[in-house]
Design a protein around this motif. Structure first.
Motif, short mmCIF file in Angstrom:
data_model
loop_
_atom_site.label_atom_id
_atom_site.label_comp_id
_atom_site.label_asym_id
_atom_site.label_seq_id
_atom_site.Cartn_x
_atom_site.Cartn_y
_atom_site.Cartn_z
N ALA A 1 0.84 -1.21 0.00
CA ALA A 1 0.00 0.00 0.00
C ALA A 1 0.87 1.25 0.00
O ALA A 1 0.55 2.23 -0.69
N ALA A 2 1.95 1.24 0.76
CA ALA A 2 2.86 2.39 0.77
C ALA A 2 3.50 2.59 -0.61
O ALA A 2 3.62 3.73 -1.08
N LEU A 3 3.85 1.51 -1.27
CA LEU A 3 4.44 1.62 -2.61
C LEU A 3 3.42 2.17 -3.62
O LEU A 3 3.76 3.00 -4.46
N VAL A 4 2.19 1.72 -3.52
CA VAL A 4 1.15 2.23 -4.42
C VAL A 4 0.90 3.71 -4.15
O VAL A 4 0.73 4.50 -5.09
N PHE A 5 0.90 4.11 -2.88
CA PHE A 5 0.77 5.53 -2.55
C PHE A 5 1.88 6.34 -3.21
O PHE A 5 1.63 7.38 -3.82
N ILE A 6 3.11 5.86 -3.09
CA ILE A 6 4.26 6.56 -3.68
C ILE A 6 4.08 6.71 -5.20
O ILE A 6 4.31 7.78 -5.75
N LEU A 7 3.65 5.65 -5.85
CA LEU A 7 3.49 5.69 -7.30
C LEU A 7 2.38 6.66 -7.71
O LEU A 7 2.60 7.52 -8.56
N VAL A 8 1.21 6.52 -7.12
CA VAL A 8 0.06 7.32 -7.55
C VAL A 8 0.23 8.78 -7.15
O VAL A 8 0.00 9.69 -7.96
N ALA A 9 0.65 9.04 -5.92
CA ALA A 9 0.85 10.43 -5.50
C ALA A 9 2.01 11.06 -6.28
O ALA A 9 1.92 12.21 -6.70
N GLY A 10 3.07 10.30 -6.50
CA GLY A 10 4.21 10.81 -7.25
C GLY A 10 3.88 11.14 -8.69
O GLY A 10 4.47 12.05 -9.28
N TYR A 11 2.91 10.45 -9.25
CA TYR A 11 2.50 10.71 -10.63
C TYR A 11 1.93 12.12 -10.78
O TYR A 11 1.99 12.71 -11.86
N GLY A 12 1.43 12.67 -9.71
CA GLY A 12 0.84 14.00 -9.75
C GLY A 12 1.87 15.13 -9.76
O GLY A 12 1.50 16.30 -9.90
N PHE A 13 3.13 14.81 -9.59
CA PHE A 13 4.17 15.83 -9.53
C PHE A 13 5.22 15.53 -10.60
O PHE A 13 5.94 14.54 -10.51
N GLU A 14 5.29 16.41 -11.58
CA GLU A 14 6.17 16.18 -12.72
C GLU A 14 7.62 15.95 -12.31
O GLU A 14 8.29 15.07 -12.82
N ARG A 15 8.12 16.73 -11.39
CA ARG A 15 9.52 16.62 -10.98
C ARG A 15 9.79 15.40 -10.11
O ARG A 15 10.92 14.94 -10.02
N LEU A 16 8.78 14.90 -9.44
CA LEU A 16 8.98 13.77 -8.52
C LEU A 16 8.61 12.42 -9.11
O LEU A 16 8.92 11.39 -8.52
N LEU B 1 9.60 10.52 -11.66
CA LEU B 1 10.65 9.55 -11.96
C LEU B 1 11.23 8.94 -10.68
O LEU B 1 11.46 7.73 -10.62
N ILE B 2 11.41 9.77 -9.67
CA ILE B 2 11.90 9.26 -8.38
C ILE B 2 10.88 8.30 -7.78
O ILE B 2 11.23 7.22 -7.29
N ALA B 3 9.59 8.67 -7.85
CA ALA B 3 8.52 7.81 -7.33
C ALA B 3 8.49 6.48 -8.08
O ALA B 3 8.32 5.41 -7.48
N LEU B 4 8.66 6.53 -9.39
CA LEU B 4 8.63 5.31 -10.20
C LEU B 4 9.80 4.39 -9.85
O LEU B 4 9.62 3.17 -9.73
N VAL B 5 10.97 4.95 -9.65
CA VAL B 5 12.14 4.15 -9.27
C VAL B 5 11.93 3.54 -7.88
O VAL B 5 12.20 2.35 -7.66
N LEU B 6 11.44 4.33 -6.93
CA LEU B 6 11.18 3.81 -5.58
C LEU B 6 10.14 2.70 -5.62
O LEU B 6 10.30 1.66 -4.97
N TYR B 7 9.06 2.92 -6.37
CA TYR B 7 8.01 1.92 -6.49
C TYR B 7 8.56 0.63 -7.09
O TYR B 7 8.33 -0.46 -6.55
N SER B 8 9.29 0.74 -8.18
CA SER B 8 9.82 -0.44 -8.86
C SER B 8 10.80 -1.22 -7.98
O SER B 8 10.71 -2.45 -7.87
N ALA B 9 11.73 -0.50 -7.35
CA ALA B 9 12.70 -1.16 -6.48
C ALA B 9 11.99 -1.79 -5.28
O ALA B 9 12.32 -2.92 -4.88
N GLY B 10 11.03 -1.09 -4.72
CA GLY B 10 10.28 -1.63 -3.59
C GLY B 10 9.48 -2.86 -3.97
O GLY B 10 9.40 -3.83 -3.21
N LEU B 11 8.89 -2.84 -5.16
CA LEU B 11 8.11 -3.99 -5.61
C LEU B 11 8.99 -5.21 -5.83
O LEU B 11 8.63 -6.33 -5.44
N VAL B 12 10.17 -5.00 -6.41
CA VAL B 12 11.10 -6.12 -6.60
C VAL B 12 11.50 -6.68 -5.23
O VAL B 12 11.51 -7.91 -5.03
N ALA B 13 11.80 -5.82 -4.29
CA ALA B 13 12.19 -6.28 -2.94
C ALA B 13 11.04 -7.01 -2.26
O ALA B 13 11.26 -8.04 -1.61
#
Length: 161
Positions: free
Chosen positions: A50-65, A67-79
Motif C-alpha cells: 500500500a505504501a508503494l502504491v501511494f508513492i506511485l500514484v501520489a508521485g505521478y501528480g508531480f512532474e519533478r517527482l 521519476l523518483i517515485a517510479l524508481v522507488l516503487y519499482s525497487a520496492g516492488l522487486v524487494a
C-alpha cells in the motif's frame, strides 16, 4: 516413442484401480491445501505494498517527482516480491478464479480513477494536493483489497477439483 516416464507409448498402459485413483486424488487435495497454507501472506506485506502504491500514484501528480517515485516503487516492488518468495517459497499470479477477478477488477477501476486524478493535478486542472488524496485512496484500497484477494486465491486453490 517415449513419454516423460521413459515408458514406450506403444506398450499398453495399466489403469489404476479405483482405490489407487482415490488415494492419488486425496493426495492431490492434501497438496493443494498445504500449498494454500504456505501462501499465507506475511502481515507486513500489504501495508508495504500500500505504501508503494501511494508513492506511485501520489508521485505521478508531480512532474519533478514522478521519476523518483517510479524508481522507488519499482525497487520496492522487486524487494517485496523477492522477500515474499523467499519466505513462502511460492509465488502465485493466478487471478483467473472468479473470486479473485472481482477484486482485481474493482481495484483496477479505483487505480485508474486515482491515476487520472493524479494526472489532473499534474496538469494543473485541480490543486496539487489532489494527487496526495489519490495516493491515499489508492493505498487504502490496496490495504483493503490485498487480504481479500489473497483469501479468495487460497480458497479457490483449496476447493479446486
Amino acid at each position: 516413442m517415449e513419454n516423460n516416464a521413459g515408458v514406450s507409448s506403444s506398450t499398453p498402459s495399466q489403469e489404476p484401480s479405483a482405490a489407487e485413483a482415490r488415494r492419488a486424488l486425496e493426495a492431490l487435495a492434501a497438496d493443494r491445501r498445504e500449498l494454500a497454507d504456505r501462501m499465507a501472506t506475511p502481515t507486513w506485506y500489504h501495508p508495504a505494498l500500500a505504501a508503494l502504491v501511494f508513492i506511485l500514484v501520489a508521485g505521478y501528480g508531480f512532474e519533478r517527482l514522478f521519476l523518483i517515485a517510479l524508481v522507488l516503487y519499482s525497487a520496492g516492488l522487486v524487494a517485496l516480491v523477492t522477500a515474499y518468495r523467499r519466505i513462502t517459497g511460492v509465488w502465485s499470479a493466478n487471478l483467473s478464479r472468479i473470486g479473485a477477478r472481482r477484486y482485481v477488477a474493482a481495484f483496477a477501476v479505483v487505480l485508474i480513477v486515482c491515476l487520472g486524478l493524479s494526472n489532473a493535478a499534474r496538469s494543473g486542472a485541480v490543486p496539487w494536493w489532489w494527487a496526495l488524496v489519490a495516493g491515499v485512496v489508492s493505498g487504502l484500497s490496496t490495504l483493503w483489497v490485498g487480504p481479500r484477494l489473497d483469501a479468495a486465491v487460497r480458497s479457490a486453490l483449496r476447493e479446486s477439483k
